[in-house]
Design an enzyme around this catalytic site. Structure first.
Site, PDB file in Angstrom:
ATOM      1  N   PRO A 152       0.852  -1.198   0.000  1.00 33.11           N
ATOM      2  CA  PRO A 152       0.000   0.000   0.000  1.00 33.11           C
ATOM      3  C   PRO A 152       0.887   1.247   0.000  1.00 33.11           C
ATOM      4  CG  PRO A 152      -0.017  -1.057   2.161  1.00 33.11           C
ATOM      5  CD  PRO A 152       0.841  -1.912   1.290  1.00 33.11           C
ATOM      6  N   ASP A 160       5.706   2.305   2.317  1.00 35.49           N
ATOM      7  CA  ASP A 160       4.796   1.174   2.504  1.00 35.49           C
ATOM      8  C   ASP A 160       4.005   1.450   3.779  1.00 35.49           C
ATOM      9  OD1 ASP A 160       3.615  -1.225   3.173  1.00 35.49           O
ATOM     10  OD2 ASP A 160       5.373  -2.468   2.699  1.00 35.49           O
ATOM     11  N   HIS A 161       2.732   1.695   3.628  1.00 36.83           N
ATOM     12  CA  HIS A 161       1.942   2.139   4.782  1.00 36.83           C
ATOM     13  C   HIS A 161       1.749   1.035   5.822  1.00 36.83           C
ATOM     14  CE1 HIS A 161      -0.181   4.982   7.012  1.00 36.83           C
ATOM     15  NE2 HIS A 161      -1.070   5.417   6.135  1.00 36.83           N
ATOM     16  N   ARG A 162       2.090  -0.189   5.464  1.00 35.88           N
ATOM     17  CA  ARG A 162       2.042  -1.247   6.487  1.00 35.88           C
ATOM     18  C   ARG A 162       3.200  -1.074   7.469  1.00 35.88           C
ATOM     19  NH1 ARG A 162       2.854  -6.417   3.161  1.00 35.88           N
ATOM     20  NH2 ARG A 162       4.516  -5.033   2.479  1.00 35.88           N
ATOM     21  N   ILE A 181       5.157   1.880   7.750  1.00 36.96           N
ATOM     22  CA  ILE A 181       5.424   3.259   8.176  1.00 36.96           C
ATOM     23  C   ILE A 181       4.099   4.007   8.235  1.00 36.96           C
ATOM     24  CG2 ILE A 181       6.481   5.425   7.370  1.00 36.96           C
ATOM     25  CD1 ILE A 181       8.596   3.428   6.044  1.00 36.96           C
TER      26      ILE A 181
END
Ligand code: CAO
Length: 539
Positions: free
Chosen positions: A335, A511-513, A515
């Site tokens: 993501p 990567d929103h998972r 950070i």
């Protein structure tokens, strides 16, 4: 024992073109296997192997012009007994093709012949199977029209095929399809009624007892349709729209694999669809299907762009294709969010300008990129989650205690990302030198695998090219990438007045998972402050 296989009887035609070579030296072949496909302006035909064996040499290539008796392939005949007298002289090895384009009509069918289309009643035309030579077992493999459809004189109605040749049957006259009398898969004979048309204008005369006399009496307007050839056998123009330009073997393969040929782009001469095109289409469909199966993403529909204008097919370089796979994989799995900011690099640029002479003496070009890489290493140490990967279950950070920074290089072959190892331990001069060396190696396609492995973070600089910001795609399994756009001098309010400052746009995709947004904001602010005050780079 060696034997040459030659172009067989091709009727009245002097020269035909080789449009497909189906075998290569070393191939094992069985009797009847197609060796090459030849084509005149009226017919395409496979030249089969008369014997089983191993191809020792292919004597023609696509585009060659050949005549009856010309050798096309040399074959080492399987199981030939050397004590036997030579099988045949070269010319005797010519076999009769399964269908000869010049062969006479079977007598029984002669009375039924009705091509070009003839008027069955006022305003109605019947299109029948024309002269199909000696061919037997002819089946309808494509019905290109349906009742109510308007057609022009040369529009394709039906494609019929024997085991060795295929034939397109055009309307022969403009009109509207009234009735389709056959279905795909139906066996036909010369004279079989295929389609009834209601003619739009210039209708040929009613069914002739003596066709040539009636044609002669036609009014001028109808003459072109009435005198047009009754059928064009695989007309070679790779025209847009409904015409499919492919030989019998390719059509057979497509049918076996359930491929709709209208959706396949031909890469053969003049856009002809060859077997490899069908196979490539199947592969692309499977890849699309696999992606759809795992991600639930419906595949983008294939479009026949040739319907809208001229097209050209250009194959992707290996590097570009590999890059496309990596980018797609990363985009689908991670993501992505991109955080944008600007760094005030006015002082950095002034400092860089003072290094010009020294850079010239050292033979090094010093650009903002080396400073940016240096600053990134500081930021990565401050924010370890950016110098990490997630484990397969995305439950743990794998924190890396080394700082290998990759940077995107644009090459004629595609995008590559060489990696500067232990970038944190290197000064701006060394970084500049290494960037230049690796970029040069990349452009000469001399990068080894080791040059591109081990990266922990990447930088993509489009600064020399332009732009005010972009969304770089993370180089997974890394978790972040910094995009750098072109610096520009802008008015900045200093509390009292606008002053000209050099601002460098930074775009951090993460990567929103791994950070969250606040961390990303802090990372970019930190980076921006470092670049704004390069004295901090030496701390
Ligand atoms: N703003 C303004 N000018 C910049 C700049 C920026 N952000 N970055 C570089 N420049 C200037 C340089 O200073 C240099 O000018 P001078 O010779 O006057 O100093 C000029 O642009 C050319 O720089 P360069 O391209 O030779 O060197 P570089 O270190 O900036 O970049 C490299 C090297 C290999 C990264 C670059 O050549 C390249 O291939 N960039 C494309 C990367 C890419 O395609 N990214 C997209 C990937 S998709 O995410």
């Amino acid at each position: 024992m060696a034997q040459d296989i030659r172009i067989p009887d091709i009727g009245d035609i002097d020269q035909v073109e080789v449009v497909e070579v189906c075998v290569a030296a070393g191939d094992a072949i069985a009797a009847g296997d197609p060796l090459v496909v030849i084509e005149s302006d009226k017919a395409s035909m496979e030249v089969p192997a008369e014997v089983a064996g191993t191809v020792t040499a292919v004597l023609v290539q696509v585009g060659d012009s050949v005549a009856e008796g010309d050798p096309v392939v040399s074959v080492e005949v399987a199981g030939a007994d050397p004590s036997e007298p030579a099988l045949a002289s070269a010319s005797e090895t010519i076999t009769e093709p399964a269908s000869s384009v010049s062969a006479d009509l079977p007598a029984a069918a002669a009375e039924e012949v009705s091509a070009p289309p003839v008027a069955a009643s006022a305003g109605t035309l019947e299109v029948r199977v024309p002269d199909i030579g000696e061919a037997t077992d002819v089946v309808v493999i494509e019905v290109a029209v349906e009742p109510g459809q308007q057609v022009a004189a040369d529009d394709l109605l039906v494609v019929v095929e024997s085991d060795k040749a295929s034939m397109e049957i055009p309307a022969g006259h403009a009109g509207t399809v009234q009735e389709v009398h056959i279905a795909e898969g139906a066996g036909v004979l010369e004279g079989t009624l295929l389609v009834t048309l209601s003619a739009s204008a210039g209708l040929p005369a009613p069914a002739p007892a003596e066709p040539s006399a009636d044609v002669a009496e036609e009014p001028q307007a109808a003459a072109p349709a009435a005198t047009a050839p009754p059928a064009s056998l695989q007309a070679p123009a790779a025209s847009a729209g409904s015409k499919i330009y492919a030989g019998p073997a390719v059509r057979r393969l497509a049918r076996e694999l359930g491929v709709e040929l209208a959706r396949v782009s031909g890469t053969g001469s003049r856009g002809r669809i060859v077997k490899d095109d069908v196979k490539a289409f199947v592969k692309s469909q499977l890849a699309g299907g696999a992606a759809a199966a795992t991600t639930g993403i419906p595949p983008v529909p294939e479009v026949d762009f040739a319907k809208f204008g001229p097209i050209e097919l250009e194959s992707m370089s290996r590097v570009r294709a590999a890059g496309a796979t990596n980018l797609h994989r990363s985009w689908l799995n991670l993501p992505h969010v991109t955080q944008h900011d600007e760094a005030d690099v006015t002082e950095l640029e002034e400092f860089r300008a003072t290094l010009k002479d020294e850079a010239a003496r050292r033979g090094v070009k010093i650009t903002p990129l080396a400073f940016i890489i240096k600053a990134c290493c500081y930021a990565l140490k401050e924010f370890p989650h950016f110098n990490a990967s997630l484990d397969a279950a995305a439950q743990n950070f794998i924190l890396k205690r080394y700082y290998h920074v990759g940077f995107a290089v644009d090459t004629p072959e595609g995008l590559v990302v060489p990696v500067i190892k232990d970038a944190d331990a290197k000064g701006v001069w060394d970084l500049s030198e290494e960037v230049a060396e690796l970029a040069e190696k990349a452009r000469q396609q001399r990068l080894g695998l080791g040059d591109m492995q081990g990266g922990t973070f990447s930088v993509s600089s489009l600064g020399a090219i332009g732009g005010t910001g972009f969304t770089p795609i993370i180089n997974a399994p890394e978790v972040a990438i910094l995009g750098v756009a072109r610096l520009a001098t802008r008015p900045v309010w200093d509390g009292e007045r606008f002053v000209p400052r050099k601002l460098l746009p930074l775009s951090l995709s993460y990567d929103h998972r791994a950070i969250n947004g606040a961390e990303a904001g802090r990372f970019v602010s930190f980076l921006s402050e470092l670049l704004s005050d390069i004295r901090r780079l030496s701390l």
